[in-house]
Design a protein around this motif. Structure first.
Motif, PDB file in Angstrom:
ATOM      1  N   SER A  51      37.815  36.358  47.167  1.00 31.00           N
ATOM      2  CA  SER A  51      38.771  37.440  46.932  1.00 31.00           C
ATOM      3  C   SER A  51      38.487  38.113  45.588  1.00 31.00           C
ATOM      4  CB  SER A  51      40.196  36.875  46.942  1.00 31.00           C
ATOM      5  OG  SER A  51      41.096  37.811  46.406  1.00 31.00           O
ATOM      6  N   ARG A  52      38.724  39.402  45.490  1.00 32.49           N
ATOM      7  CA  ARG A  52      38.449  40.190  44.284  1.00 32.49           C
ATOM      8  C   ARG A  52      39.248  39.710  43.076  1.00 32.49           C
ATOM      9  NH1 ARG A  52      34.380  42.413  43.906  1.00 32.49           N
ATOM     10  NH2 ARG A  52      35.150  44.047  42.595  1.00 32.49           N
ATOM     11  N   ASN A  53      40.366  38.987  43.309  1.00 35.39           N
ATOM     12  CA  ASN A  53      41.219  38.520  42.218  1.00 35.39           C
ATOM     13  C   ASN A  53      41.259  37.005  42.110  1.00 35.39           C
ATOM     14  OD1 ASN A  53      42.213  41.121  41.269  1.00 35.39           O
ATOM     15  ND2 ASN A  53      43.146  41.249  43.289  1.00 35.39           N
ATOM     16  N   GLU A  54      40.290  36.334  42.706  1.00 34.71           N
ATOM     17  CA  GLU A  54      40.250  34.871  42.748  1.00 34.71           C
ATOM     18  C   GLU A  54      39.114  34.351  41.871  1.00 34.71           C
ATOM     19  OE1 GLU A  54      39.081  31.533  46.146  1.00 34.71           O
ATOM     20  OE2 GLU A  54      39.724  33.525  46.778  1.00 34.71           O
ATOM     21  N   ASN A  55      39.349  33.236  41.193  1.00 36.01           N
ATOM     22  CA  ASN A  55      38.285  32.595  40.424  1.00 36.01           C
ATOM     23  C   ASN A  55      37.225  32.031  41.355  1.00 36.01           C
ATOM     24  OD1 ASN A  55      40.875  31.957  38.510  1.00 36.01           O
ATOM     25  ND2 ASN A  55      39.027  32.310  37.337  1.00 36.01           N
ATOM     26  N   ILE A  56      35.988  32.115  40.914  1.00 35.02           N
ATOM     27  CA  ILE A  56      34.880  31.520  41.642  1.00 35.02           C
ATOM     28  C   ILE A  56      34.848  30.018  41.382  1.00 35.02           C
ATOM     29  CG2 ILE A  56      33.526  33.618  41.687  1.00 35.02           C
ATOM     30  CD1 ILE A  56      31.938  32.436  39.278  1.00 35.02           C
ATOM     31  N   ASN A  57      34.061  29.307  42.168  1.00 38.42           N
ATOM     32  CA  ASN A  57      33.936  27.858  42.049  1.00 38.42           C
ATOM     33  C   ASN A  57      32.475  27.451  42.117  1.00 38.42           C
ATOM     34  OD1 ASN A  57      36.808  26.983  42.118  1.00 38.42           O
ATOM     35  ND2 ASN A  57      36.745  28.037  44.097  1.00 38.42           N
ATOM     36  N   ALA A  58      32.210  26.199  41.729  1.00 40.13           N
ATOM     37  CA  ALA A  58      30.871  25.648  41.889  1.00 40.13           C
ATOM     38  C   ALA A  58      30.467  25.755  43.353  1.00 40.13           C
ATOM     39  CB  ALA A  58      30.855  24.185  41.443  1.00 40.13           C
ATOM     40  N   ASN A  59      29.211  25.993  43.587  1.00 35.26           N
ATOM     41  CA  ASN A  59      28.592  26.140  44.909  1.00 35.26           C
ATOM     42  C   ASN A  59      28.797  27.515  45.537  1.00 35.26           C
ATOM     43  OD1 ASN A  59      27.545  23.459  44.867  1.00 35.26           O
ATOM     44  ND2 ASN A  59      29.594  22.738  45.393  1.00 35.26           N
ATOM     45  N   ASP A  60      29.557  28.404  44.886  1.00 31.40           N
ATOM     46  CA  ASP A  60      29.602  29.787  45.343  1.00 31.40           C
ATOM     47  C   ASP A  60      28.270  30.439  44.985  1.00 31.40           C
ATOM     48  OD1 ASP A  60      32.235  29.371  46.118  1.00 31.40           O
ATOM     49  OD2 ASP A  60      33.109  30.503  44.462  1.00 31.40           O
ATOM     50  N   SER A  61      27.949  31.544  45.631  1.00 33.40           N
ATOM     51  CA  SER A  61      26.752  32.311  45.290  1.00 33.40           C
ATOM     52  C   SER A  61      27.197  33.710  44.878  1.00 33.40           C
ATOM     53  CB  SER A  61      25.789  32.371  46.472  1.00 33.40           C
ATOM     54  OG  SER A  61      26.389  33.008  47.571  1.00 33.40           O
ATOM     55  N   TYR A  62      26.268  34.461  44.317  1.00 35.16           N
ATOM     56  CA  TYR A  62      26.639  35.812  43.884  1.00 35.16           C
ATOM     57  C   TYR A  62      25.551  36.822  44.202  1.00 35.16           C
ATOM     58  CZ  TYR A  62      23.668  35.198  39.718  1.00 35.16           C
ATOM     59  OH  TYR A  62      22.610  34.996  38.869  1.00 35.16           O
ATOM     60  N   GLN A  63      25.995  38.086  44.257  1.00 35.32           N
ATOM     61  CA  GLN A  63      25.139  39.263  44.324  1.00 35.32           C
ATOM     62  C   GLN A  63      25.715  40.225  43.296  1.00 35.32           C
ATOM     63  OE1 GLN A  63      25.762  40.410  48.392  1.00 35.32           O
ATOM     64  NE2 GLN A  63      24.057  39.175  49.120  1.00 35.32           N
ATOM     65  N   TRP A  64      24.941  40.525  42.269  1.00 38.98           N
ATOM     66  CA  TRP A  64      25.410  41.365  41.171  1.00 38.98           C
ATOM     67  C   TRP A  64      24.581  42.631  41.078  1.00 38.98           C
ATOM     68  CZ3 TRP A  64      25.494  37.204  36.725  1.00 38.98           C
ATOM     69  CH2 TRP A  64      26.583  36.351  36.907  1.00 38.98           C
ATOM     70  N   SER A  65      25.234  43.716  40.694  1.00 37.67           N
ATOM     71  CA  SER A  65      24.518  44.950  40.377  1.00 37.67           C
ATOM     72  C   SER A  65      25.148  45.594  39.149  1.00 37.67           C
ATOM     73  CB  SER A  65      24.506  45.907  41.575  1.00 37.67           C
ATOM     74  OG  SER A  65      25.801  46.176  42.033  1.00 37.67           O
ATOM     75  N   TRP A  66      24.341  46.430  38.484  1.00 39.55           N
ATOM     76  CA  TRP A  66      24.736  47.078  37.240  1.00 39.55           C
ATOM     77  C   TRP A  66      24.703  48.582  37.417  1.00 39.55           C
ATOM     78  CZ3 TRP A  66      22.012  42.644  37.622  1.00 39.55           C
ATOM     79  CH2 TRP A  66      22.437  41.549  36.859  1.00 39.55           C
ATOM     80  N   PHE A  67      25.418  49.280  36.548  1.00 40.07           N
ATOM     81  CA  PHE A  67      25.338  50.728  36.521  1.00 40.07           C
ATOM     82  C   PHE A  67      23.923  51.141  36.119  1.00 40.07           C
ATOM     83  CE2 PHE A  67      29.888  50.018  35.762  1.00 40.07           C
ATOM     84  CZ  PHE A  67      30.402  50.811  36.777  1.00 40.07           C
TER      85      PHE A  67
END
Length: 164
Positions: A51-67
């Motif tokens: 969720s956009r307002n939920e803390n992440i946890n160990a074992n989650d993955s991410y996809q990040w982008s920058w301006f």
């Protein structure tokens, strides 16, 4: 340069803010986008989006982008203790560890990036590039949480600026 450590670096900054707010700044998608990323997507191990307002946890993955940049960084959350520690993979197999420590009215944010390869491309792109990038983004974190001013350049017509 013979004694220069190409495999790791440490950055620290004191931010006059609440420790919980700064932990959330690193671990909640909506919050990390306020100072670091243009888009932060985190996925649980079952591939369900965090969720956009939920803390992440160990074992989650991410996809990040920058301006301004058309790159997507992917990685995994190794550790997230819900209070003052976050550890994740970054720039391939590098490890970034964030620790937060209350010191009077400040929180000391300490970032350590390790496991940096020592080939010439990694020395330039990861060791020097990430060192410079994290320096800017830690200053931006301080600016956003102390004064509300986001220093990032968001204009694609102005690439290569100090504040990208």
């Amino acid at each position: 340069m013979d004694n220069f450590n190409w495999e790791t670096f440490t950055k620290k900054i004191a931010i006059k803010a609440n420790l919980t707010d700064l932990y959330n700044a690193w671990t909640i998608p909506n919050e990390i986008e306020k100072w670091f990323l243009s888009k932060a997507n985190f996925l649980k191990p079952n591939e369900k989006q965090v969720s956009r307002n939920e803390n992440i946890n160990a074992n989650d993955s991410y996809q990040w982008s920058w301006f301004v940049y058309d790159i997507i960084e992917t990685g995994n959350i190794i550790e997230a203790n819900g209070k003052d520690l976050l550890k994740f993979t970054f720039a391939g197999n590098c490890i970034v560890e964030i620790t937060l420590e209350q010191n009077q009215e400040y929180v000391i944010v300490k970032l350590i990036q390790t496991n940096i390869p020592t080939d010439n491309q990694s020395k330039r792109g990861i060791r020097l590039g990430c060192d410079s990038g994290w320096s800017f983004f830690l200053v931006n974190l301080k600016s956003v949480y102390e004064g509300g001013i986001d220093l990032r350049n968001k204009n694609k017509d102005l690439p290569g600026m100090l504040n990208n």
